[in-house]
Design a protein around this motif. Structure first.
Motif, PDB file in Angstrom:
ATOM      1  N   ILE A  48       9.600  -1.815  14.382  1.00 53.34           N
ATOM      2  CA  ILE A  48       9.564  -2.989  13.514  1.00 53.34           C
ATOM      3  C   ILE A  48       8.504  -3.001  12.610  1.00 53.34           C
ATOM      4  CG2 ILE A  48       9.373  -5.612  13.470  1.00 53.34           C
ATOM      5  CD1 ILE A  48      11.307  -5.501  16.166  1.00 53.34           C
ATOM      6  N   GLU A  49       7.397  -2.443  13.279  1.00 52.40           N
ATOM      7  CA  GLU A  49       6.208  -2.486  12.421  1.00 52.40           C
ATOM      8  C   GLU A  49       6.158  -1.554  11.393  1.00 52.40           C
ATOM      9  OE1 GLU A  49       2.734  -2.013  15.046  1.00 52.40           O
ATOM     10  OE2 GLU A  49       2.948  -3.937  15.819  1.00 52.40           O
ATOM     11  N   ALA A  50       6.921  -0.461  11.610  1.00 53.01           N
ATOM     12  CA  ALA A  50       7.137   0.641  10.643  1.00 53.01           C
ATOM     13  C   ALA A  50       8.071   0.125   9.503  1.00 53.01           C
ATOM     14  CB  ALA A  50       7.308   1.859  11.366  1.00 53.01           C
ATOM     15  N   ARG A  51       9.104  -0.576   9.672  1.00 54.34           N
ATOM     16  CA  ARG A  51       9.881  -1.177   8.802  1.00 54.34           C
ATOM     17  C   ARG A  51       9.298  -2.200   8.080  1.00 54.34           C
ATOM     18  NH1 ARG A  51      14.300  -4.972  11.075  1.00 54.34           N
ATOM     19  NH2 ARG A  51      12.557  -6.276  10.811  1.00 54.34           N
ATOM     20  N   ASP A  52       8.309  -2.938   8.532  1.00 48.22           N
ATOM     21  CA  ASP A  52       7.699  -3.895   7.747  1.00 48.22           C
ATOM     22  C   ASP A  52       6.631  -3.597   6.908  1.00 48.22           C
ATOM     23  OD1 ASP A  52       9.653  -5.628   8.754  1.00 48.22           O
ATOM     24  OD2 ASP A  52       8.384  -6.532  10.220  1.00 48.22           O
ATOM     25  N   ARG A  53       6.195  -2.370   7.063  1.00 49.99           N
ATOM     26  CA  ARG A  53       5.072  -1.890   6.378  1.00 49.99           C
ATOM     27  C   ARG A  53       5.116  -2.028   4.611  1.00 49.99           C
ATOM     28  NH1 ARG A  53       4.429   2.897   9.554  1.00 49.99           N
ATOM     29  NH2 ARG A  53       2.834   2.036  11.356  1.00 49.99           N
ATOM     30  N   ASP A  54       4.474  -2.365   4.106  1.00 55.57           N
ATOM     31  CA  ASP A  54       4.540  -2.572   2.685  1.00 55.57           C
ATOM     32  C   ASP A  54       4.774  -1.036   1.975  1.00 55.57           C
ATOM     33  OD1 ASP A  54       2.261  -5.466   2.185  1.00 55.57           O
ATOM     34  OD2 ASP A  54       4.606  -5.184   2.531  1.00 55.57           O
ATOM     35  N   VAL A  55       5.568  -0.862   1.068  1.00 56.44           N
ATOM     36  CA  VAL A  55       5.667   0.296   0.394  1.00 56.44           C
ATOM     37  C   VAL A  55       5.325   0.241  -1.015  1.00 56.44           C
ATOM     38  CG1 VAL A  55       7.401   2.071  -0.043  1.00 56.44           C
ATOM     39  CG2 VAL A  55       7.581   1.208   2.138  1.00 56.44           C
ATOM     40  N   ASP A  56       4.552   0.888  -1.658  1.00 54.85           N
ATOM     41  CA  ASP A  56       4.031   0.819  -2.879  1.00 54.85           C
ATOM     42  C   ASP A  56       5.081   1.784  -3.631  1.00 54.85           C
ATOM     43  OD1 ASP A  56       2.840   0.427  -5.403  1.00 54.85           O
ATOM     44  OD2 ASP A  56       1.045   1.098  -4.840  1.00 54.85           O
ATOM     45  N   PHE A  57       6.027   1.488  -4.214  1.00 54.34           N
ATOM     46  CA  PHE A  57       7.075   2.159  -4.936  1.00 54.34           C
ATOM     47  C   PHE A  57       6.581   2.802  -6.071  1.00 54.34           C
ATOM     48  CE2 PHE A  57       9.941  -0.388  -2.488  1.00 54.34           C
ATOM     49  CZ  PHE A  57      10.726   0.672  -1.716  1.00 54.34           C
ATOM     50  N   GLU A  58       5.564   1.925  -6.924  1.00 55.95           N
ATOM     51  CA  GLU A  58       4.920   2.776  -8.026  1.00 55.95           C
ATOM     52  C   GLU A  58       4.342   3.822  -7.681  1.00 55.95           C
ATOM     53  OE1 GLU A  58       2.994   0.003 -10.444  1.00 55.95           O
ATOM     54  OE2 GLU A  58       4.407  -1.667 -10.509  1.00 55.95           O
ATOM     55  N   GLU A  59       3.466   3.917  -6.415  1.00 53.66           N
ATOM     56  CA  GLU A  59       2.677   4.982  -6.265  1.00 53.66           C
ATOM     57  C   GLU A  59       3.728   6.105  -5.578  1.00 53.66           C
ATOM     58  OE1 GLU A  59      -0.296   5.796  -2.515  1.00 53.66           O
ATOM     59  OE2 GLU A  59      -0.729   4.059  -3.765  1.00 53.66           O
ATOM     60  N   LEU A  60       4.657   5.615  -5.198  1.00 56.22           N
ATOM     61  CA  LEU A  60       5.533   6.650  -4.437  1.00 56.22           C
ATOM     62  C   LEU A  60       6.208   7.348  -5.592  1.00 56.22           C
ATOM     63  CD1 LEU A  60       6.614   7.582  -1.657  1.00 56.22           C
ATOM     64  CD2 LEU A  60       8.676   5.913  -2.162  1.00 56.22           C
ATOM     65  N   TYR A  61       6.756   6.769  -6.707  1.00 55.18           N
ATOM     66  CA  TYR A  61       7.462   7.480  -7.708  1.00 55.18           C
ATOM     67  C   TYR A  61       6.805   7.731  -8.932  1.00 55.18           C
ATOM     68  CZ  TYR A  61      11.412   6.863  -4.444  1.00 55.18           C
ATOM     69  OH  TYR A  61      12.133   6.764  -3.517  1.00 55.18           O
ATOM     70  N   GLU A  62       5.363   7.733  -8.882  1.00 53.80           N
ATOM     71  CA  GLU A  62       4.367   7.890 -10.160  1.00 53.80           C
ATOM     72  C   GLU A  62       4.644   9.149 -10.955  1.00 53.80           C
ATOM     73  OE1 GLU A  62       0.548   7.427  -9.102  1.00 53.80           O
ATOM     74  OE2 GLU A  62       0.430   9.215  -8.029  1.00 53.80           O
ATOM     75  N   ASP A  63       5.087  10.123 -10.130  1.00 53.90           N
ATOM     76  CA  ASP A  63       5.292  11.456 -10.919  1.00 53.90           C
ATOM     77  C   ASP A  63       6.793  11.591 -11.174  1.00 53.90           C
ATOM     78  OD1 ASP A  63       2.613  12.168 -10.773  1.00 53.90           O
ATOM     79  OD2 ASP A  63       2.649  13.019  -8.716  1.00 53.90           O
ATOM     80  N   VAL A  64       7.557  11.093 -10.901  1.00 56.21           N
ATOM     81  CA  VAL A  64       9.184  10.975 -11.326  1.00 56.21           C
ATOM     82  C   VAL A  64       9.568  10.191 -12.468  1.00 56.21           C
ATOM     83  CG1 VAL A  64      11.546  10.664 -10.174  1.00 56.21           C
ATOM     84  CG2 VAL A  64       9.497  11.141  -8.655  1.00 56.21           C
ATOM     85  N   GLU A  65      10.282  10.878 -13.268  1.00 56.77           N
ATOM     86  CA  GLU A  65      10.921  10.035 -14.371  1.00 56.77           C
ATOM     87  C   GLU A  65      12.301   9.758 -14.195  1.00 56.77           C
ATOM     88  OE1 GLU A  65      10.113  11.753 -18.166  1.00 56.77           O
ATOM     89  OE2 GLU A  65       8.393  12.526 -17.833  1.00 56.77           O
TER      90      GLU A  65
END
Length: 51
Positions: free
Chosen positions: A28-45
């Protein structure tokens, strides 16, 4: 107090329940962690298809 089979079984059952609760809590804790999608996909167009 002597060691009994029932006592050992009960202790094992309690340990398994504790482990299950811990694993559920961790999932549950792992699922609830905030994911920064901008940082995650910053190199993807991404190209959007127009209709």
């Amino acid at each position: 107090m002597p060691d009994t089979k029932r006592g050992r079984e009960r202790k094992g059952q309690m340990k398994r329940e504790q482990r299950r609760r811990y694993e559920i809590e961790q999932a549950i804790e792992a699922r609830d962690r905030d994911v920064d999608f901008e940082e995650l996909y910053e190199d993807v167009e991404i190209e959007l298809a127009e209709k």
